[in-house]
Design a protein around this motif. Structure first.
Motif, short mmCIF file in Angstrom:
data_model
loop_
_atom_site.label_atom_id
_atom_site.label_comp_id
_atom_site.label_asym_id
_atom_site.label_seq_id
_atom_site.Cartn_x
_atom_site.Cartn_y
_atom_site.Cartn_z
N ASN A 82 8.16 -2.33 -8.59
CA ASN A 82 6.81 -2.95 -8.99
C ASN A 82 5.66 -2.02 -8.41
N PRO A 83 5.55 -0.75 -8.85
CA PRO A 83 4.32 0.03 -8.06
C PRO A 83 3.00 -0.61 -8.01
N LEU A 84 2.56 -0.71 -6.68
CA LEU A 84 1.36 -1.31 -6.41
C LEU A 84 0.10 -0.65 -7.04
N SER A 85 -1.02 -1.07 -7.27
CA SER A 85 -2.27 -0.77 -7.76
C SER A 85 -2.72 0.20 -6.37
N LYS A 86 -3.22 1.54 -6.60
CA LYS A 86 -3.61 2.42 -5.81
C LYS A 86 -5.13 1.93 -5.32
N ASP A 87 -5.88 1.19 -6.26
CA ASP A 87 -7.23 0.46 -5.72
C ASP A 87 -6.82 -0.33 -4.54
N ALA A 88 -5.63 -1.02 -4.20
CA ALA A 88 -5.38 -1.74 -3.33
C ALA A 88 -5.14 -1.34 -1.70
N PHE A 89 -4.93 0.33 -1.94
CA PHE A 89 -4.53 1.10 -0.67
C PHE A 89 -5.75 0.79 0.20
N PRO A 100 1.89 5.98 9.18
CA PRO A 100 1.59 4.98 8.32
C PRO A 100 1.11 3.77 9.13
N ARG A 101 0.12 3.16 8.90
CA ARG A 101 -0.16 1.69 9.50
C ARG A 101 0.24 0.72 8.60
N PHE A 102 1.58 0.58 9.30
CA PHE A 102 2.45 -0.53 8.29
C PHE A 102 1.88 -1.93 8.10
N GLU A 103 1.07 -2.32 9.02
CA GLU A 103 0.38 -3.66 8.91
C GLU A 103 -0.55 -3.56 7.45
N ASP A 104 -1.10 -2.54 7.33
CA ASP A 104 -2.00 -2.17 6.29
C ASP A 104 -1.10 -2.52 4.98
N TRP A 105 -0.07 -1.69 4.81
CA TRP A 105 0.66 -1.77 3.81
C TRP A 105 1.40 -3.03 3.42
N ALA A 106 1.83 -3.76 4.42
CA ALA A 106 2.33 -5.09 4.32
C ALA A 106 1.39 -6.09 3.95
N LEU A 107 0.23 -5.85 4.33
CA LEU A 107 -0.85 -6.71 3.90
C LEU A 107 -1.00 -6.70 2.33
N ILE A 108 -0.93 -5.70 1.73
CA ILE A 108 -0.77 -5.57 0.42
C ILE A 108 0.37 -6.02 -0.48
N LYS A 109 1.35 -6.27 0.37
CA LYS A 109 2.65 -7.03 -0.10
C LYS A 109 3.61 -5.87 -0.17
N SER A 110 3.37 -4.50 0.07
CA SER A 110 4.42 -3.60 -0.22
C SER A 110 5.38 -3.59 0.74
N GLN A 111 6.67 -3.64 -0.04
CA GLN A 111 7.83 -3.39 1.19
C GLN A 111 8.14 -2.13 1.22
N ALA A 112 8.10 -1.05 0.46
CA ALA A 112 8.44 0.34 0.70
C ALA A 112 7.36 1.17 0.31
N LEU A 113 7.03 2.51 0.90
CA LEU A 113 5.95 3.33 0.84
C LEU A 113 6.38 4.87 0.56
N ILE A 114 5.82 5.22 -0.48
CA ILE A 114 6.31 6.78 -0.60
C ILE A 114 4.94 7.51 -0.13
N THR A 115 5.13 8.55 0.61
CA THR A 115 3.89 9.44 0.80
C THR A 115 4.40 10.68 0.67
N GLY A 116 3.37 11.80 0.79
CA GLY A 116 3.60 13.49 0.49
C GLY A 116 2.52 14.45 0.45
#
Length: 450
Positions: A82-89, A100-116
């Protein structure tokens, strides 16, 4: 697929960093899409000079965002993510890629993150990406690719395959292609052409002009050849076509109709049906020396042959019992066994690339079903039913099926459309596959980046 391999050879993997520690993030691919994994796909960032170069080279304003959209769309279409909306990033792409600030990504309920990151180097496209476990707060995978800029969509598919494999434990199916029959015009006067496209519906190319009726295209699993049925001068015969050169040739010198072709797993033989005097049997032809071998010899209609992945067995459908059913035999034609015993007619059996299942089309009480059964015929499961649908083909990882479905255009049953559909092996995530025209007879390629 020589062309594909040439392209792949231009993609260089620069570094690999894979965490060997067990991750909290994993996806159960055997249970369907009841709880798709929340994942954040951050836009791949680029410096100003690279942005100017790629905009001029590709006429695309933000190639990093476009690659991330390919990845995001692939993951969503799989039904497992379930890819999350980029508006929430909350974190910018360049900072997230470095740390990554993992606490920020956990706050929007993301369990995995792809960056590049995307960079122009010597007029080449360099793409770095990282996969992060948000809950564990650690890197899971890091890769970089360098290729020609025009390969940017393939890079997105290859990254998706790497992420899928890391999170599910099985190979992906995104860097693949679909060959199918493109259909246009009224049902009684359809123009049918061979067409090929990426698995997500992009980069469609037409391989024939539509002057002759074409059916049942199938990929060679090892090279750039396809085999198909064409009604040249109203005589249905099996042909070979080189996708790269466009050169085609008829297969064998049979004094009658040949049809239902498919390659052996090593790509060295074609197995098909040959019909004469109202009877059809299964034959093979060695592509190199053109030696033809008769596999079945029975006063019935034997057709739709498909090899097991190890090439030791063949499944096919036959009416030798009085009704069309599915059979399995050794590759030399011996030890024939009927394996379908349910109510209705069974056809178009296709052996799974994993070797454990056979997909089929079933007709019962006026409805068509796509289903799977174990290779001994046990464990039959019907995945989807409809007014008319048939011709399943497996994704290379054996987890997804593509098939085609005809639907009535209105409530009176007038008119019809033919579209490609895919469904997960679990029976979930049934989706229409986008094509430029109506479409039928799909065949899924092997993984191009193998």
């Amino acid at each position: 697929m020589k062309q594909f391999k040439l392209i792949l050879n231009a993609i260089f993997i620069l570094f690999i960093s894979i965490s060997k520690s067990y991750s909290l993030v994993e996806v159960d691919i055997t249970r369907g899409n009841l709880n798709p994994l929340p994942i954040a796909v951050s836009p791949l960032f680029q410096d100003n000079n690279s942005n100017i170069f790629f905009e001029k080279e590709l006429e695309i304003k933000d190639i990093g965002s476009e690659i991330s959209k390919v990845i995001e769309n692939n993951l969503k279409q799989s039904g497992l993510f379930n890819p999350l909306s980029k508006d929430a990033f909350l974190q910018k792409p360049d900072i997230a890629h470095l740390k990554p600030r993992f606490e920020d990504w956990a706050l929007i309920k993301s369990q995995a993150l792809i960056t590049g990151k995307v960079t122009a180097i010597n007029e080449k496209l360099k793409v770095e990406f990282r996969l992060w476990d948000v809950l564990a707060g650690r890197e899971m995978l890091a890769l970089a690719f360098t290729t020609v800029p025009s390969n940017w969509r393939r890079v997105g598919h290859i990254i998706t395959d790497k992420v899928y494999q890391r999170l599910t434990g099985e190979k992906g199916y995104f860097d693949t292609r679909i060959i199918y029959v493109s259909e246009e015009g009224p049902k009684t006067q359809r123009i049918k052409k061979l067409a090929i496209m990426d698995q997500d519906g992009f980069n469609t190319k037409y391989l024939t002009l539509g002057n002759e009726l074409v059916l049942t295209p199938r990929f060679n699993p090892t090279n750039q050849m396809v085999t198909y049925l064409s009604y040249f001068r109203n005589l249905p015969r099996v042909y070979l076509l080189d996708i790269e050169t466009g050169i085609q040739e008829v297969v064998g010198d049979f004094p009658g109709m040949t049809f239902a072709p498919r390659f052996s797993p090593d790509g060295k033989k074609i197995i098909m049906s040959f019909a004469k005097d109202g009877n059809s049997d299964i034959y093979t032809m060695d592509i190199e020396n053109r030696i033809v071998e008769r596999i079945t010899n029975h006063p019935s209609i034997d057709t739709s042959p498909s090899y097991s992945p190890d090439g030791k067995f063949i499944t096919f459908n036959s009416d030798r019992s009085g009704y069309q059913q599915i059979y399995v035999m050794k590759s030399d034609g011996s030890n024939v066994k009927r394996i379908s015993f349910g109510k209705g007619l069974y056809g178009t059996p296709v052996w799974s690339p994993r070797g454990d299942l056979i997909a089929f089309t079933k007709l019962h009480k006026g409805k068509f079903y796509i289903g799977v059964m174990r290779v001994d015929g046990k464990g039959e499961r019907l995945l989807t039913e409809n007014y008319y649908q048939e011709a399943p083909s497996w994704a290379p990882n054996g987890r997804v099926l593509i098939f085609y479905r005809e639907t009535k255009s209105n409530d009176k049953g007038e008119g019809f459309t033919a579209k490609l559909w895919s469904i997960d092996l679990t029976g979930y995530n049934e989706r229409m596959v986008s094509t430029e025209t109506d479409a039928s007879d799909p065949s899924w390629s092997s993984l191009l980046s193998n």
